[in-house]
Design a protein around this motif. Structure first.
Motif, mmCIF file in Angstrom:
data_model
loop_
_atom_site.group_PDB
_atom_site.id
_atom_site.type_symbol
_atom_site.label_atom_id
_atom_site.label_comp_id
_atom_site.label_asym_id
_atom_site.label_seq_id
_atom_site.Cartn_x
_atom_site.Cartn_y
_atom_site.Cartn_z
ATOM 1 N N PRO A 59 0.823 -1.211 0.000
ATOM 2 C CA PRO A 59 0.000 0.000 0.000
ATOM 3 C C PRO A 59 0.857 1.262 0.000
ATOM 4 C CG PRO A 59 0.061 -0.982 2.178
ATOM 5 C CD PRO A 59 0.777 -1.931 1.274
ATOM 6 N N ASP A 61 1.680 5.097 1.349
ATOM 7 C CA ASP A 61 1.594 5.683 2.682
ATOM 8 C C ASP A 61 0.480 6.732 2.717
ATOM 9 O OD1 ASP A 61 2.850 6.087 5.417
ATOM 10 O OD2 ASP A 61 2.978 8.120 4.633
ATOM 11 N N MET A 71 11.554 3.643 -0.362
ATOM 12 C CA MET A 71 12.084 2.988 0.830
ATOM 13 C C MET A 71 12.622 1.587 0.546
ATOM 14 S SD MET A 71 9.946 2.108 4.254
ATOM 15 C CE MET A 71 8.750 1.036 3.468
ATOM 16 N N ALA A 201 14.639 5.455 13.335
ATOM 17 C CA ALA A 201 14.407 4.149 12.734
ATOM 18 C C ALA A 201 12.983 3.669 13.002
ATOM 19 C CB ALA A 201 15.407 3.144 13.281
ATOM 20 N N SER A 202 12.396 2.992 11.994
ATOM 21 C CA SER A 202 11.058 2.415 12.164
ATOM 22 C C SER A 202 11.142 0.998 12.703
ATOM 23 C CB SER A 202 10.320 2.382 10.827
ATOM 24 O OG SER A 202 10.198 3.672 10.300
ATOM 25 N N SER A 208 7.960 -2.673 18.681
ATOM 26 C CA SER A 208 7.158 -3.081 17.542
ATOM 27 C C SER A 208 7.478 -2.144 16.376
ATOM 28 C CB SER A 208 5.689 -2.961 17.936
ATOM 29 O OG SER A 208 4.860 -3.504 16.955
ATOM 30 N N PRO A 209 7.616 -2.686 15.145
ATOM 31 C CA PRO A 209 7.935 -1.794 14.019
ATOM 32 C C PRO A 209 6.820 -0.784 13.773
ATOM 33 C CG PRO A 209 7.511 -4.038 13.254
ATOM 34 C CD PRO A 209 7.538 -4.091 14.745
ATOM 35 N N THR A 210 7.178 0.483 13.596
ATOM 36 C CA THR A 210 6.169 1.518 13.366
ATOM 37 C C THR A 210 5.862 1.585 11.878
ATOM 38 O OG1 THR A 210 7.866 3.198 13.188
ATOM 39 C CG2 THR A 210 6.895 2.878 15.340
ATOM 40 N N MET A 211 5.639 0.422 11.314
ATOM 41 C CA MET A 211 5.388 0.307 9.878
ATOM 42 C C MET A 211 4.359 -0.788 9.689
ATOM 43 S SD MET A 211 8.086 -0.743 6.957
ATOM 44 C CE MET A 211 9.234 0.539 7.377
ATOM 45 N N TYR A 212 3.436 -0.546 8.763
ATOM 46 C CA TYR A 212 2.374 -1.506 8.527
ATOM 47 C C TYR A 212 2.943 -2.808 7.950
ATOM 48 C CZ TYR A 212 -2.122 -3.297 7.022
ATOM 49 O OH TYR A 212 -3.238 -4.073 6.858
ATOM 50 N N VAL A 213 2.416 -3.974 8.360
ATOM 51 C CA VAL A 213 2.962 -5.265 7.905
ATOM 52 C C VAL A 213 3.021 -5.372 6.392
ATOM 53 C CG1 VAL A 213 2.615 -6.935 9.736
ATOM 54 C CG2 VAL A 213 0.682 -6.241 8.328
ATOM 55 N N GLY A 214 2.035 -4.809 5.711
ATOM 56 C CA GLY A 214 2.000 -4.880 4.252
ATOM 57 C C GLY A 214 3.161 -4.146 3.604
ATOM 58 N N MET A 215 3.819 -3.268 4.373
ATOM 59 C CA MET A 215 5.013 -2.586 3.874
ATOM 60 C C MET A 215 6.273 -3.250 4.421
ATOM 61 S SD MET A 215 3.700 1.166 4.809
ATOM 62 C CE MET A 215 2.644 2.142 3.762
ATOM 63 N N TRP A 217 6.863 -6.544 5.056
ATOM 64 C CA TRP A 217 7.263 -7.781 4.374
ATOM 65 C C TRP A 217 8.064 -7.525 3.114
ATOM 66 C CZ3 TRP A 217 8.182 -12.187 6.302
ATOM 67 C CH2 TRP A 217 7.458 -12.661 7.391
#
Lengths: 268, 45, 177
Positions: A59, A61, A71, A201-202, A208-215, A217
């Motif tokens: 997706p 951002d 990224m 850093a994300s 927990s990563p501050t990034m959505y799982v869909g991004m 992976w």
């Protein structure tokens, strides 16, 4: 065994500890020949999956839009720029302390590849910064310390090739590489220690990563693939370096032999 | 897709840089192997 | 009896320790110069001289943005805050796309006589969160987050949130994500 024996003969002119010096590169050539195709294949497949996923399926951002897709190249390149330098430093310790014969060659070959990764990191960061921040470049602590890393790589590339004797070049390069290690924690923590334009850093080991799982992976796939690619290129270059050194040794031995024969012929 | 020029420039650059390093390493390895085989019969495996 | 390898290793470690502490100390001493921008609180505590150009950084205060037009050029006035102190900023020119209320910004400029900040350049500083539009909308709708008021809730509450399928054909392929 045969190879080791000839190697002993070859290197006796430069250094003495012959058997040890060439035994390892011989084993390296055999082993790396088997590993390299796998490394390259994994690199290609994983990178293609990661980048294709990131470019077409991940997706966008919510505020950066599609620019966030830069990224998937920028972040793996940044990780490789730093971890490649760590590899260079490890080779330098092996070279300085244990005089490991392969470490010199590996360090010499990591340098340009690491510089390439750092260049890619800086260039894609610039292409990301212009549309998002509004500037191609700023002199904040993160950007400046990565630029210093790039110059360290360039300095190492120039220094190891600046001496007539490869051993002295390797030693000087190893010292420069180890001095430059100070820069690695500065790069990593610059965004936490000082205020910067670059965001922190994300992905961290603790939270927990501050990034959505869909991004996340596709980023991990791309990072893993590019790491394999970095390793494959370094291994291939080091193989070439080992063979080139053997060629130089053989040519030198042949020249010496011929000179010796000529001397004998003249004397008799 | 928004910011298409920036995105394609970044991906294009990545392909060029990675491709250059890969092709250069491949060719250099091939050259060294050939050269070594020519002057060292024992290296032919 | 110390072997040569061991001696070289120790020399290397001692050099590393010396170099590391030297670098650490100098960075510590220079930390205020390494900082990219000045926060509103620092500005209030140590105001720089008039016409000294520096960078001001902070969040755009919610509800403070007023956009205008001066002779065909867009203008903007807004307030920048770090929670404790607030500075009024005036700017003539194009703002970056990411500029919005609640966003971090870094502005280059100097203080005007009335204590407001005259910006020559405004850069957007986004945070380290990356989320799809649908997740951001869901968080806003449920009242867990107002982007104009501050940072998003802890990542673990949203980074695996199921995205409501908006158009089916695009979502089939990313179901595994």
């Amino acid at each position: 065994m045969n190879m080791d024996a000839s190697a002993t003969l070859l290197s006796s002119g430069s250094g003495g500890r012959g058997l040890h010096r060439f035994a390892n590169p011989g084993r390296f050539l055999r082993l790396s020949g088997k590993v390299l195709p796998w490394l390259a294949a994994f690199a290609l497949v994983l990178t293609l999956i990661g980048l294709g996923w990131g470019l077409f399926f991940a997706p966008a951002d919510w505020q950066q839009g599609d620019a966030v897709r830069i990224m998937y190249i920028h972040v793996p390149a940044a990780w490789l720029a730093s971890s490649g330098y760590l590899g260079l430093a490890i080779c330098s310790v092996l070279s300085l302390v244990w005089r490991h014969p392969l470490a010199d060659l590996a360090a010499m070959e990591i340098g340009p590849v690491g510089a390439g990764a750092t260049f890619l990191c800086l260039a894609t960061g610039s292409l990301w910064g212009k549309p998002m921040w509004g500037a191609w470049w700023v002199w904040d602590a993160r950007l400046t310390s990565v630029l210093v890393l790039f110059f360290l790589y360039l300095g190492h590339i120039a220094l190891v090739r600046a001496f007539d004797s490869p051993e002295r070049g390797a030693r000087a390069g190893a010292i420069l590489a180890l001095v430059g290690v100070v820069n690695l924690p500065i790069i990593k923590f610059s965004v936490d220690w000082w205020n910067t334009l670059h965001q922190p850093a994300s992905i961290s080991f603790t939270g927990s990563p501050t990034m959505y799982v869909g991004m996340l992976w596709p980023l991990l796939f791309s990072a893993l693939g590019m790491t394999f690619g970095f390793a494959a290129i370094v291994v291939a270059r080091t193989r070439a370096g080992v063979m080139e050194r053997r060629i130089r040794g053989l040519l030198l031995a042949r020249a010496q032999q011929e000179a010796g024969a000529r001397l004998e012929a003249a004397a008799s | 897709m928004t910011h298409l020029t920036y995105i394609s420039a970044a991906y294009g650059l990545a392909v060029v840089v990675a491709g250059w390093f890969a092709v250069d390493a491949w060719l250099r390895m091939g050259r060294a192997r050939k050269r070594l085989a020519a002057i060292d019969p024992r290296a032919r495996r | 009896m110390m072997t040569r390898k061991r001696r070289r290793l120790i020399v290397l470690l001692v050099c590393g320790l010396g170099l590391g502490s030297a670098a650490g100390l100098s960075l510590w001493a220079l930390s205020s110069d390494v900082a990219f921008f000045t926060s509103p609180t620092e500005l209030v505590q140590h105001p720089p001289g008039p016409d000294r150009v520096f960078r001001l950084g902070g969040l755009v205060e919610a509800g403070s943005v007023k956009r205008g037009d001066a002779g065909g050029k867009p203008t903007a006035s807004f307030r920048v805050t770090d929670g404790a102190a607030t500075v009024a900023v005036n700017f003539v020119g194009l703002l970056p796309d990411l500029f919005r209320e609640g966003q971090g910004i870094v502005a280059l400029g100097s203080l005007a006589p009335d204590g407001s900040f005259r910006a020559q350049e405004v850069l957007a500083k986004h945070d380290e969160t990356y989320m799809p539009k649908e997740v951001a909308e869901a968080l806003k709708k449920s009242g867990h987050w107002n982007p104009e008021k501050g940072a998003p809730p802890p990542a673990s509450t949203w980074n695996t949130m199921a995205v409501p399928a908006k158009d089916a054909k695009a979502d089939d392929t990313k179901a595994g994500g």
